[in-house]
Design an enzyme around this catalytic site. Structure first.
Site, PDB file in Angstrom:
ATOM      1  N   HIS A   2       0.830  -1.210   0.000  1.00 34.81           N
ATOM      2  CA  HIS A   2       0.000   0.000   0.000  1.00 34.81           C
ATOM      3  C   HIS A   2       0.859   1.253   0.000  1.00 34.81           C
ATOM      4  O   HIS A   2       0.563   2.233  -0.670  1.00 34.81           O
ATOM      5  CB  HIS A   2      -0.872   0.053   1.258  1.00 34.81           C
ATOM      6  CG  HIS A   2      -1.738  -1.137   1.415  1.00 34.81           C
ATOM      7  ND1 HIS A   2      -2.489  -1.624   0.389  1.00 34.81           N
ATOM      8  CD2 HIS A   2      -1.980  -1.945   2.463  1.00 34.81           C
ATOM      9  CE1 HIS A   2      -3.152  -2.674   0.813  1.00 34.81           C
ATOM     10  NE2 HIS A   2      -2.855  -2.903   2.071  1.00 34.81           N
ATOM     11  N   GLU A  18      -0.279  -8.659 -27.616  1.00 35.43           N
ATOM     12  CA  GLU A  18       0.355  -8.934 -26.318  1.00 35.43           C
ATOM     13  C   GLU A  18       0.950 -10.337 -26.266  1.00 35.43           C
ATOM     14  O   GLU A  18       1.668 -10.668 -25.336  1.00 35.43           O
ATOM     15  CB  GLU A  18      -0.690  -8.846 -25.201  1.00 35.43           C
ATOM     16  CG  GLU A  18      -1.396  -7.524 -25.125  1.00 35.43           C
ATOM     17  CD  GLU A  18      -2.355  -7.475 -23.951  1.00 35.43           C
ATOM     18  OE1 GLU A  18      -1.958  -6.959 -22.911  1.00 35.43           O
ATOM     19  OE2 GLU A  18      -3.495  -7.948 -24.098  1.00 35.43           O
ATOM     20  N   ASP A  53       2.587  -7.463 -21.264  1.00 37.20           N
ATOM     21  CA  ASP A  53       2.345  -8.889 -21.487  1.00 37.20           C
ATOM     22  C   ASP A  53       3.213  -9.431 -22.612  1.00 37.20           C
ATOM     23  O   ASP A  53       3.679 -10.565 -22.547  1.00 37.20           O
ATOM     24  CB  ASP A  53       0.861  -9.131 -21.795  1.00 37.20           C
ATOM     25  CG  ASP A  53       0.057  -9.201 -20.514  1.00 37.20           C
ATOM     26  OD1 ASP A  53       0.497  -9.903 -19.590  1.00 37.20           O
ATOM     27  OD2 ASP A  53      -0.983  -8.521 -20.415  1.00 37.20           O
ATOM     28  N   CYS A  77       0.566   0.720 -25.635  1.00 35.54           N
ATOM     29  CA  CYS A  77      -0.026   1.158 -24.373  1.00 35.54           C
ATOM     30  C   CYS A  77       0.561   0.449 -23.162  1.00 35.54           C
ATOM     31  O   CYS A  77       0.089   0.603 -22.049  1.00 35.54           O
ATOM     32  CB  CYS A  77      -1.544   1.006 -24.408  1.00 35.54           C
ATOM     33  SG  CYS A  77      -2.064  -0.705 -24.626  1.00 35.54           S
TER      34      CYS A  77
HETATM   35  C1  PEP Z   1       0.095  -4.624 -21.459  1.00 34.74           C
HETATM   36  O1  PEP Z   1       0.067  -5.838 -21.257  1.00 34.74           O
HETATM   37  O2  PEP Z   1       1.105  -4.018 -21.886  1.00 34.74           O
HETATM   38  C2  PEP Z   1      -1.082  -3.808 -21.166  1.00 34.74           C
HETATM   39  C3  PEP Z   1      -1.122  -2.526 -21.467  1.00 34.74           C
HETATM   40  O3  PEP Z   1      -2.112  -4.419 -20.516  1.00 34.74           O
HETATM   41  P1  PEP Z   1      -2.128  -4.671 -18.934  1.00 34.74           P
HETATM   42  O4  PEP Z   1      -0.897  -4.033 -18.333  1.00 34.74           O
HETATM   43  O5  PEP Z   1      -3.386  -4.071 -18.420  1.00 34.74           O
HETATM   44  O6  PEP Z   1      -2.103  -6.161 -18.882  1.00 34.74           O
HETATM   45 MG    MG Z   2      -1.850  -6.786 -20.925  1.00 34.66          MG
END
Ligand code: PEP
Ligand code: MG
Length: 583
Positions: free
Chosen positions: A194, A436, A460, A507
């Site tokens: 936390h 991913e 991922d 992303c």
């Molecule tokens: C990723 O895997 O890069 C992604 C943006 O998704 P998450 O981090 O939510 O798994």
């Molecule tokens: Mg992901």
């Protein structure tokens, strides 16, 4: 001068005097309760549980509006633990059955629960033992001191202080919120504790797992906290103070410079426009998005709407959560990702899970295509929301084309249903997919032919390419965004989207990391989506870059024959000054 090391979990430099939060170890009495007083003892226990409940609810109801959203959910977790029969009822059995006093019965039950959590493999669940201990200690304080509080009051005057504690409970962190504290140091904790999560949200430097911090540091000791390096100096020499004051001034200057970039265009020196978008988890995150004037949302992690609750949000609740974000960004893209539950993202709602290897199991789109009732409700809510702005629908964790066609088929079916019922939606809503899984990157050309956009989820993609669990500390050292295999998959995906003439974004965390911005621009990436706090720093790099130059450098990086040469080429691209600028 003494230097102590721990795990830096929130960047920044703080110089200030220590306030050491020393919590007395609770002395737990152990005695046999006479048979005729057993029911009294049960009542005493229940009264302490009720006082704790009221206290936590009071904290929950008075969280300052500017506190991070996580604060409320952490307190909710403590309330859920308190209400769990394993905490609030199991000790009664021992009070009645063994005639144990309430404190001893509760402590024994808590030790049993902690042992169960400690045996768990998942670090996230293992970490839950901390919550159980914190809740139990609060009840124990009420038992030991029936007219008092379940925590120790904090001093009023903490302005400018570095708080040093064994560990901080969420309620402590909320109470410390508006006191002008400059940093947190704890003996215990890890990157997902936390203290770590909240300090990052509060923008306060923090170092956790500084073993013996409360032993070596005294109240009023002068401290320097370097959250990035995870090092802490106690009673630092003048020369070290001077050096850190210089660094702190540099960071402040950079911050000032970045704020001036809020309204500037994200355009390279040679005139290439780059989209800088934000990742969000909940509508509450929009404050951070407005603060940096992000170009839109590149990733709305909708699974967060399903967490910390026993039943999933219904269509209306989801619709409202999507429309709220869309309305705040008129005309700008809002990329809503369908549910990515499973593996490290758990919900308390009743869903099938894969116990063997959750990261390779029934998660994300796989889970949705099995739980059609749940998925259709979400698709309906997203499609209805699409009537209110520039919405894009994004599918996570695709690994084959069949998954795309099944989702598209469902979308068409629901659109038809909405049309029949006269409910508005965007018939041309772009449907994109996340890259991913290595299989998706390798066949990105095939995927691109069936999708309106791609978005590379590097978190991922790296995990699956390098076969390292992203939440397993023991293999963290292998997590390498610059591994040639990862770079090749990224380059293949960008090329495939370009050839197909569809947009491609990134992303994952890599998109918000300044060390990779130039390389990614050189590889042709034009859309970056990240945590809002990273956006202005990335914009600065974009504005200082010339894509024409970067293309050559990136080609050299892709041709590097070994890791050292590759790293040297990336460092060269970033220029000597950049490492310091990133501090
Ligand atoms: C990723 O895997 O890069 C992604 C943006 O998704 P998450 O981090 O939510 O798994
Ligand atoms: Mg992901």
């Amino acid at each position: 001068m003494l230097a102590l090391h721990g795990k830096g979990v929130s960047n920044g430099i703080a110089i200030g005097r220590a306030y050491v939060l020393r919590r007395e170890r609770l002395k737990i009495p152990e005695y046999v309760v006479p048979a005729e007083l057993v029911e009294n003892e049960v009542r005493r226990f229940l009264t302490a549980v009720e006082s704790t409940r009221q206290e936590l609810s009071g904290i929950r109801d008075h969280i300052p509006p500017d506190a991070p959203v996580e604060a409320a959910s952490f307190i909710d977790t403590h309330l859920l633990i308190l209400n769990d029969t394993m905490v609030s009822e199991a000790p009664i059995k021992d009070i009645r059955g063994n005639q144990w006093n309430a404190e001893f019965a509760l402590k024994t039950q808590s030790d049993r629960l902690v042992a169960v959590f400690e045996a768990m493999e998942d670090p996230y669940l293992r970490n839950k033992k901390v919550d159980v201990t914190q809740v139990v200690e609060r009840v124990l304080r009420h038992l030991l001191n029936p007219d008092g509080r379940g925590d120790e009051p904090l001093p009023e005057e903490l302005e400018g202080r570095v708080v040093v504690a064994n560990d901080l409970a969420p309620a402590d962190t909320v109470a410390l919120k508006n006191k002008g504290i400059t940093a947190f140091i704890t003996n215990l904790g890890g990157p997902i504790s936390h203290t770590a999560i909240l300090s990052r949200s509060l923008g306060i430097p923090a170092i956790v797992a500084v073993h013996g911090a409360t032993r070596y540091i005294d109240n009023d000791d002068e401290l320097i906290v370097d959250g990035k390096r995870g090092v802490l100096f106690v009673a630092p020499d003048r020369i070290v103070v001077a050096e850190y004051e210089k660094r702190a001034r540099k960071i402040a200057r950079l911050q000032h410079e970045l704020e001036a970039l809020r309204t500037s265009e994200a355009v390279t020196r040679d005139g290439i426009a780059v989209q800088l978008l934000a990742n969000i988890e909940l509508p509450e995150d929009m404050a951070g998005v407005h603060q940096v004037l992000a170009g839109g949302i590149g990733l709305y992690r909708t699974e967060f709407l399903f967490m910390n609750r026993k039943t999933p949000p219904d269509e209306e609740e989801q619709f409202a959560a999507y429309v709220k974000v869309i309305r705040e960004l008129p005309g700008r893209p809002v990329t809503i990702r369908t549910l990515d539950l499973g593996a490290d993202k758990r919900a308390d709602i009743d869903l099938p899970t894969t116990a063997v290897n959750p990261a390779l199991g029934l998660r994300a789109v796989r889970l949705c295509l099995q739980e059609l009732a749940l998925f259709k409700v979400q698709l309906r809510a997203i499609l209805r929301a699409s009537a209110f702005g520039n919405v894009r629908l994004m599918i996570p964790m695709l690994s084959n084309l069949d998954e795309i066609s099944r989702v598209v088929e469902l979308v068409r079916e629901i659109q038809e249903e909405l049309r029949r019922n006269g409910i508005g939606f965007d018939a041309n809503i772009p449907i994109g997919g996340m890259i991913e899984v290595p299989a998706a990157a390798v066949s990105a050309d095939l995927f691109a032919a069936h999708l309106d956009f791609l978005s590379i989820g590097t978190n991922d993609l790296i995990q699956y390419t390098l076969a390292i669990d992203r939440v397993d500390d023991t293999v963290n050292y292998l997590y390498d965004p610059l591994h040639p295999s990862v770079l090749r998959l990224i380059a293949m995906t960008i090329d495939a989207a370009d050839k197909q003439g569809i947009p491609v974004a990134m992303c994952g965390e890599m998109a918000g990391d300044t060390r990779y911005t130039r390389l990614l621009l050189g590889l042709g990436l034009r859309e970056f989506s990240m945590h809002p706090s990273a956006l202005l720093e990335i914009k600065k790099i974009v504005r200082e870059s010339s894509v024409a130059d970067l293309k050559n450098h990136s080609a050299q990086v892709m041709g590097a024959r070994d890791a050292r040469t590759l790293q040297a080429l990336v460092d060269h691209m970033n220029g000597d000054g950049d490492q310091a600028a990133g501090e």
